[in-house]
Design an enzyme around this catalytic site. Structure first.
Site, mmCIF file in Angstrom:
data_model
loop_
_atom_site.group_PDB
_atom_site.id
_atom_site.type_symbol
_atom_site.label_atom_id
_atom_site.label_comp_id
_atom_site.label_asym_id
_atom_site.label_seq_id
_atom_site.Cartn_x
_atom_site.Cartn_y
_atom_site.Cartn_z
ATOM 1 N NE ARG A 266 103.354 43.352 1.620
ATOM 2 C CZ ARG A 266 102.670 44.441 1.968
ATOM 3 N NH1 ARG A 266 103.314 45.491 2.448
ATOM 4 N NH2 ARG A 266 101.355 44.470 1.860
ATOM 5 N NE ARG A 281 110.714 48.020 6.740
ATOM 6 C CZ ARG A 281 109.774 48.809 6.208
ATOM 7 N NH1 ARG A 281 109.128 48.411 5.124
ATOM 8 N NH2 ARG A 281 109.498 49.984 6.741
ATOM 9 C CD GLU A 353 101.963 51.787 6.373
ATOM 10 O OE1 GLU A 353 101.268 50.978 5.727
ATOM 11 O OE2 GLU A 353 103.080 52.181 5.985
ATOM 12 C CB SER A 356 98.243 51.827 3.826
ATOM 13 O OG SER A 356 98.379 52.814 2.838
ATOM 14 N NE ARG A 394 104.589 47.350 9.997
ATOM 15 C CZ ARG A 394 105.150 48.334 9.318
ATOM 16 N NH1 ARG A 394 104.655 49.560 9.401
ATOM 17 N NH2 ARG A 394 106.193 48.103 8.538
#
Length: 428
Positions: A266, A281, A353, A356, A394
């Protein structure tokens, strides 16, 4: 993609529901395209009827030996007009398609209305955050002596890339293997290994294109007119979900449950300046993805089930977490309803988070032309769901911080030790 017939039948309702998620539907532009489309279709039908009538006249005149040239001229003129109308109608249909591709999904009626993450609603919590009798370090300070190498990652590829060495690399691999084993053995998913590079149509199917092109890493081969553009996947949801594209499935085949461990790429185009420190991130990270393909009447039960599957990973790792229902203004583009799982991060004294889980309903299915035969034997759109089970990087962050010790070592969670050949502690 939204149902075009629904928009035509209930334009005001669609506009209102999209406004709840902060999207302004251009009803005037849609209505103008629709009005021109209807006008052309009506005129086309009238001209086709006129041409058929004139063609019959030509036959009658010729049968009588009379001159039919004037009628033939009119028929030819109608043919030219019909070609022009067909071309314009195709243009309008293309505009409508492009218009629809930029519209997000409608929120499910159970989704709380809100403008941003402040409107999200906590559903439940599990576990109690650990109390430390020493000064807590963040995962960067804990991990660097153990093999978390940000400097070499940046040297090799730039910012937001990381190299893992030794015990940290092994722990990362153990996490992914543990997640895959849990989902396949305990939860009934079929393990897949998917391509990491896909064609644009695949991204169109799951909704990354055209809206999120700037978030994707693109690769090109060939040159000039022969250039072929492909994209690195940002999640294996893309490949797993598209396995049913352009298919009509038997109802007996559903539900389909698929899982895969893959790297994800990403650009983080919209995240400039956010989480610049550490692994939260990254441009490249690993994730274990869950995808389900179901009938419409079963999809919301499947969503709750999928959330439970992601929770099971955190419970086995004994990591405190909470489940949040995202509000209308914080949901992803294609989602009708989303739950986020947020894990406790001690150094930040907050939940972040880590998964999801979303029900896309028929939004992706319309784009992919993915259907099943219902009880009446008629093709109907499937519902697709996806969820992280979990984001591996994460999860590594959460393990490093929650399991850190005063001497700089990290205790290996009990459930991971079989994957670490019995190793109980990572030491400097």
């Amino acid at each position: 993609m939204l149902d075009l017939q629904l928009i035509r039948k209930d334009l005001d309702g669609v506009v209102r529901r999209l406004a709840e998620r902060g999207f302004t539907f251009d009803a005037a532009a849609f209505s103008a395209l629709e009005a021109e489309r209807r006008e052309i279709q009506i005129r086309t039908e009238e001209m086709q009827s006129r041409r058929n009538s004139l063609s019959k006249q030509v036959g009658i005149l010729k049968g009588k030996g009379e001159d039919a040239s004037a009628v033939l001229t009119e028929v030819g003129g109608i043919g030219d007009t019909l070609k022009h109308s067909a071309a314009r109608l195709e243009e309008i249909q293309t505009h409508l398609q492009d218009f629809l591709l930029g519209i997000p999904n409608l929120p499910h009626e159970s989704v709380p209305v809100g403008r941003d993450e402040s409107g999200n609603v906590e559903v439940r919590r599990w576990g109690t955050p650990r109390s430390f009798d020493f000064e807590v370090k963040d995962h960067v300070d804990v991990g660097e002596p153990l093999g978390l190498d940000f400097a070499t990652g940046a040297k090799l590829s730039g910012a937001r890339f990381t190299l893992l060495r030794g015990g940290i690399a092994r722990l990362h691999r153990a996490l992914a293997q543990f997640m895959i084993d849990t989902h396949t053995i305990d939860h009934g998913y079929t393990e897949c290994y998917t391509p990491y590079i896909v064609n644009p149509d695949i991204l169109l199917g799951t909704g990354q294109l055209p809206k999120f092109a700037d978030d994707m890493f693109r690769v090109e081969k060939g040159g000039g007119e022969n250039t072929v553009t492909q994209y690195l996947i940002s999640t294996s949801e893309i490949t797993l979900t598209n396995t049913v594209r352009e298919s009509i499935l038997d109802a007996a085949q559903l539900p389909i449950r698929l899982t895969a461990h893959s790297p994800c790429f990403r650009s983080e185009a919209g995240a400039y300046g956010r989480d610049t420190r550490g692994l939260i991130r990254q441009h490249q990270f690993d994730k274990v993805e869950m995808v389900q393909v179901t009938t419409p009447d079963a999809s919301y039960d499947a969503l709750e089930q999928m959330v439970g599957h992601a929770e099971a990973i955190l419970k086995k790792l004994e990591l405190p977490y909470r489940v949040m229902t995202l509000c209308t203004g914080d949901m992803g583009f294609g989602s009708a309803k989303t739950y986020d799982l947020e894990v406790w991060i001690p150094a930040q004294t907050t939940y972040r988070e880590i998964s999801s889980c979303s029900n896309m309903e028929a939004f992706q299915a319309r784009r992919m032309h993915a259907r099943f035969r219902n009880a009446q034997g008629k093709p109907e759109n499937v519902h697709t769901l996806n969820g992280s089970g979990l984001a591996v990087g994460r999860t590594l962050v959460a393990v490093l911080e929650n399991y850190q010790n005063a001497d700089g070592s990290v205790t290996v969670p009990a459930v991971l030790r079989p994957y670490m050949r019995g190793q109980e502690v990572l030491t400097v």
